[in-house]
Every structure is written in C-alpha cells, then in structure tokens.
Design a protein around this motif. Sequence first.
Motif, PDB file in Angstrom:
ATOM      1  N   LEU A   4      -1.606   8.034  -0.375  1.00 44.59           N
ATOM      2  CA  LEU A   4      -1.437   6.765  -1.094  1.00 44.59           C
ATOM      3  C   LEU A   4      -1.972   6.884  -2.525  1.00 44.59           C
ATOM      4  O   LEU A   4      -1.319   6.453  -3.481  1.00 44.59           O
ATOM      5  CB  LEU A   4      -2.170   5.642  -0.341  1.00 44.59           C
ATOM      6  N   ARG A  40       0.315   6.510  -5.898  1.00 40.18           N
ATOM      7  CA  ARG A  40       0.061   5.434  -6.859  1.00 40.18           C
ATOM      8  C   ARG A  40      -0.518   5.951  -8.178  1.00 40.18           C
ATOM      9  O   ARG A  40      -0.040   5.593  -9.253  1.00 40.18           O
ATOM     10  CB  ARG A  40      -0.916   4.402  -6.252  1.00 40.18           C
ATOM     11  N   SER A  51       3.856   1.234  -2.979  1.00 39.12           N
ATOM     12  CA  SER A  51       3.050   1.259  -1.751  1.00 39.12           C
ATOM     13  C   SER A  51       1.701   0.636  -2.090  1.00 39.12           C
ATOM     14  O   SER A  51       1.017   1.097  -2.996  1.00 39.12           O
ATOM     15  CB  SER A  51       2.846   2.701  -1.282  1.00 39.12           C
ATOM     16  N   ASN A  91      -2.228  -0.845  -1.683  1.00 39.23           N
ATOM     17  CA  ASN A  91      -3.516  -0.432  -1.137  1.00 39.23           C
ATOM     18  C   ASN A  91      -4.308  -1.695  -0.815  1.00 39.23           C
ATOM     19  O   ASN A  91      -4.842  -2.343  -1.702  1.00 39.23           O
ATOM     20  CB  ASN A  91      -4.258   0.417  -2.172  1.00 39.23           C
ATOM     21  N   GLU A 110      -7.023   0.414   3.206  1.00 35.01           N
ATOM     22  CA  GLU A 110      -7.356   1.854   3.177  1.00 35.01           C
ATOM     23  C   GLU A 110      -7.937   2.348   4.497  1.00 35.01           C
ATOM     24  O   GLU A 110      -8.705   3.294   4.530  1.00 35.01           O
ATOM     25  CB  GLU A 110      -8.321   2.160   2.016  1.00 35.01           C
ATOM     26  N   CYS A 168       0.717   0.096   2.999  1.00 35.56           N
ATOM     27  CA  CYS A 168       0.950   1.387   2.347  1.00 35.56           C
ATOM     28  C   CYS A 168       2.011   2.208   3.079  1.00 35.56           C
ATOM     29  O   CYS A 168       2.122   3.408   2.836  1.00 35.56           O
ATOM     30  CB  CYS A 168      -0.362   2.166   2.332  1.00 35.56           C
ATOM     31  N   CYS A 208      -2.341   5.684   3.471  1.00 34.14           N
ATOM     32  CA  CYS A 208      -3.794   5.728   3.248  1.00 34.14           C
ATOM     33  C   CYS A 208      -4.480   6.612   4.279  1.00 34.14           C
ATOM     34  O   CYS A 208      -5.627   7.012   4.073  1.00 34.14           O
ATOM     35  CB  CYS A 208      -4.390   4.315   3.272  1.00 34.14           C
ATOM     36  N   SER A 265       9.048   6.425  -0.359  1.00 41.57           N
ATOM     37  CA  SER A 265       8.298   5.181  -0.551  1.00 41.57           C
ATOM     38  C   SER A 265       9.303   4.056  -0.787  1.00 41.57           C
ATOM     39  O   SER A 265      10.514   4.298  -0.865  1.00 41.57           O
ATOM     40  CB  SER A 265       7.351   5.313  -1.751  1.00 41.57           C
TER      41      SER A 265
END
Length: 151
Positions: free
Chosen positions: A23, A27, A35, A37, A40, A47, A59, A73
């Motif tokens: 992730l 990003r 995606s 967050n 996490e 995500c 994540c 994604s």
Amino acid sequence: MKIALTVNGEPHEADIWAGESLLTTLRDTLGLPGSKNACEQGECGSCSVLLDGELVCACLVLAAQADGHAVTSVEGLRANGELHPVQRAFVEAGAVQCGFCTPGLVVATAALLERVPTPSDDEIREALSGNLCRCTGYAKIFEAVRLAAQP
Ligand code: FES
Ligand code: FES
C-alpha cells in the motif's frame, strides 16, 4: 531493496525499504492514491487490490512480496478512459458518500463479479464482508453490486 512489478498493466521498478507495505509503495512511491489507508491492519478493506488476480489488503502485503507479480489497483479498472461498469454502478446507485471505502469496495466487487457474474445476496455479503463502510448502511452498496451484475 529494488523490486520490479507490473501495476495496472505497466512495468514499474521501485527502491523500497524491505518492510514496506505494498500500500505504501502504491501510494507514496508509485503515485497511485486510489487505494486508501484507513486501518493498516487488514480490518477495513479500503486498501483492497488484486495481486495476480487475487483480492488482497495491500496494507498486509509486503511490497517485496509483489516483486515479479502483477497488481491491479482501482486506477487500473478503467479501460479506454471509461469507468469500469462497477464504478458506474456505484455512482448510479448513489453508493458513494464520503467515498473513503469506495475504491476497496469497487475492487472487491469487480473481483466478485469476475468469479461469480450474478451473485446471490449471500455471496455479495460474503465477498464484501472485509470491506467496511461507515456511511451508507450498505443498502446502496448492495444495490450497486446488483446493478453491476445485471446482464
Ligand atoms: S487499510 Fe488495509 S485493511 Fe484497512
Ligand atoms: S461512503 Fe464513507 S465509508 Fe463508505
């Protein structure tokens, strides 16, 4: 460490910390913020991406584990500049409120419909059980999935 992976059909190389999540790489290194967050911790599904076609929480996957693999994604679901049918259905059904959960739900729904083109409500519930939405109460999300599943 250096990794090479395919993201949304494009080859990429990245120089990453060995403990970095996929992730974070998507990003922060590859500039793909679709995606989200949120937790996490694998709890919310915001995500969600496809890793070699399998739905995963980005994540919880090390970027190093994606070395040599293909990631899709939410940004990669569009084709020829057109929204994916699942993206259109979420808009048409009014299933997007704050939108934070939407990318993950769209990816999870696309994966479901790829596997089960006309899912039952139970199959929808099961497939989306890892994706949390704090806004919609899920009724509109179900409507969107049913709409996208229409032949
Ligand atoms: S941010 Fe990955 S599951 Fe919540
Ligand atoms: S639309 Fe806000 S969390 Fe789902």
